[in-house]
Design an enzyme around this catalytic site. Structure first.
Site, PDB file in Angstrom:
ATOM      1  CG  ASP A 224      -3.405   5.471   0.802  1.00  0.00           C
ATOM      2  OD1 ASP A 224      -3.455   4.529   1.608  1.00  0.00           O
ATOM      3  OD2 ASP A 224      -3.115   6.640   1.127  1.00  0.00           O
ATOM      4  CD  GLU A 281      -6.700   2.563   3.241  1.00  0.00           C
ATOM      5  OE1 GLU A 281      -6.266   2.281   4.365  1.00  0.00           O
ATOM      6  OE2 GLU A 281      -6.256   3.530   2.570  1.00  0.00           O
TER       7      GLU A 281
END
Length: 540
Positions: A224, A281
């Site tokens: 993330d 990401e």
């Protein structure tokens, strides 16, 4: 149509990639948003036991690997992306035994398991952050996070950075003696304080987390905010003229700092010991800067979101593909060529059916784009429910739960619409998702979109995906990573994989002639050699 054995499919895919190709080099990952996948205990929230119960469905679909959005212990302010213990399972989703069982059962079916890693920040209920509040300014406990004195008399934030969710990215604490104190940085919600990645304890703790899950059999991680973590030492003010909620532009000092790459190199050193992988990401648009994340000693894969951001327009789609391929080419070497990734949706993006116009038109276009995505070389990420053709639901305002909705005072609708639970069977909500009221309301008109209904319909979106995945896994025409463009009429595109597959897309409303070849699969029927509007086809 019979289901493909995923283990056999993976063996074929590995042969396509060449001798010694890693398992992920041509895989189709299926992203599970656990809250919304399947609820086994009837509390209205999906759980790990629900995922285990549906592994047969995922094998039938023909995917190679799972990506689980966060299931670690969390107060759930941001639905799991605020982690209070990164080495435990939140009771909402089950136990460590449930996770171990899921890994074992998935592996028995030939399905790899990857999970979310959230290294940019913790929950404000993490023991470290509680200790930081108690210890006070200048303490080793506070040094694990980004604490600063305020400007002027201390009453103003240290800089002008906004939160991605809206409002300032700084929150002032009350010190143990009751006086107003320092400020801490939270690029997301105030309940998600950013970690200080200059701190050795922070780096050591991440390694402990990696090894904890890898030792349990996890096959990799989705990282993330992989372009976050590192912060400039002087924390300069930023140009707010291009600032948008839920987005960041290149040059934003909150992201894509050069120091982030050493963090990824440290992660890579650990995962390489386990033959595992990472996918980051990475919201970075400049191809050269994006490529830095994919150097051989950093991320295994990086999400390039250009295709998900492109409108249903042939020129935009071609540009997205070209840029994505160019970015990984900059990162690759002769011995380790870069591998592109493709996705049309995830838990943060409106579903493709909705983005492409909604209703029958959006569904028709989503079918076409599924062929484009699955026809491209590299790794594909399929978001749960995309294979059913789910739209983003219109969630009533009084049912919304996304922190972006609350932090922006309703200016940003948030991501709840793409997170509504999956419909499995029956004619009325909750459509077999579970026995209790689902955590987000499910539209009553989803009865025709259930897994049960679609399995019985040979032309359904679900069976269309099953066919496409089977062909992708078994046909030799998908063998070569190289891609060449055909000349195409305005509003159309066509590319040829050097293994022999041709993919043609028509984004106009009028039929156009297909390129030469035999139709392998089309998103709508082909009549007299003509590809209908808003359609795509595979040819060999």
């Amino acid at each position: 149509m019979t289901a493909v054995n995923t283990r056999a499919s993976r063996a074929i895919a590995a042969r396509r990639g060449g001798a010694g190709a890693p398992w992920w080099s041509d895989a189709v990952f299926y992203q599970i948003y656990p809250r919304s996948f399947a609820d086994a205990n009837g509390d209205g929230v999906g759980d790990l036991a629900g995922v285990r119960e549906k592994l047969g469905y995922l094998e039938l679909l023909g995917i190679d690997a799972l990506w689980l959005s966060p299931v670690m212990r969390s107060p759930m302010v941001d639905h799991g992306y605020d982690v209070s213990d990164p080495r435990d399972i939140d009771p909402l989703f089950g136990t460590l035994d449930d996770m171990d069982g899921l890994i074992t059962d998935a592996h028995a079916r030939g399905i790899k398991v990857t999970m979310d890693l959230v290294p940019n920040h913790t929950s404000d209920e993490h023991p470290w952050f509680r200790a930081a509040l108690e210890a006070g300014p200048g303490s080793p406990e506070r040094d694990r996070y980004v604490f600063r004195d305020g400007r002027g008399d201390g009453s103003e934030p240290p800089n002008n950075w906004p939160s991605i969710f809206g409002g300032p990215a700084w929150h002032r604490v009350t010190e143990a003696d009751g006086t107003p104190g320092q400020w801490y940085l939270h690029i997301f919600a105030p309940e998600q304080p950013d970690l200080n990645w200059h701190n050795d304890e922070v780096r050591a703790d991440l390694e402990a987390t990696l090894r904890f899950w890898l030792d349990r059999g996890v096959d990799g991680f989705r990282i993330d905010v992989a372009h976050g973590m590192a912060k400039p030492a002087d924390l300069p003010d930023m140009d707010l003229t291009t600032n948008e909620l839920m987005r960041n532009a290149d040059g934003d000092p909150r992201f894509d700092q050069d120091g982030v790459h050493e963090i990824h190199r440290a992660i890579r050193r650990v995962v390489d010991e386990y033959d595992a992988m990472t996918v980051g990401e990475v919201w970075v648009r400049d191809n050269e800067r994006f490529a830095r994340y994919l150097r051989p000693d950093e991320l295994t894969l990086g999400f390039n979101f250009r295709l998900a951001e492109a409108a249903f327009d042939a020129d935009e789609i071609k540009d997205a593909v070209d840029n994505s391929l160019a970015a990984v080419a900059l990162a690759g070497t002769e011995d380790a060529p870069g591998v592109p990734t493709w996705t049309l949706s995830n838990h943060d993006i409106d579903r493709e059916v909705t983005r492409y116009g909604g209703g029958d038109l959006g569904t028709r276009r989503a079918r076409a784009m599924a062929l484009v995505t699955l026809g491209l070389p590299g790794v594909v990420f399929l978001y749960n429910g995309a294979e059913l053709g789910l739209p983003s639901a219109d969630v009533p305002d009084d049912a919304r739960q996304d922190p972006a909705w609350f932090r922006s005072d309703g200016a940003e609708k948030g991501r709840d619409g793409c997170r509504v639970p999956l419909p499995w069977e029956g004619d009325t909500p909750p459509f077999g998702f579970g026995t209790g009221d689902p955590w987000l309301p499910m539209p009553a008109d989803w009865a025709a979109l259930t897994v049960e209904a679609q399995l019985e319909d040979t032309d359904s979106m679900l069976n269309f995906h099953r066919t496409a995945l089977e062909l992708r896994a078994t046909r030799p025409e998908f063998a070569h990573a190289g891609l060449d463009w055909y000349g195409s009429p305005p509003g159309c595109l066509a590319f040829r994989r050097r293994g022999g597959l041709v993919c043609a897309l028509n984004t106009t409303s009028e039929p156009v002639p297909l390129p030469p070849g035999s139709v392998l699969l089309s998103s709508t029927p082909v009549v007299d050699g003509m590809l209908a509007g808003d359609s795509a086809a595979w040819l060999v």
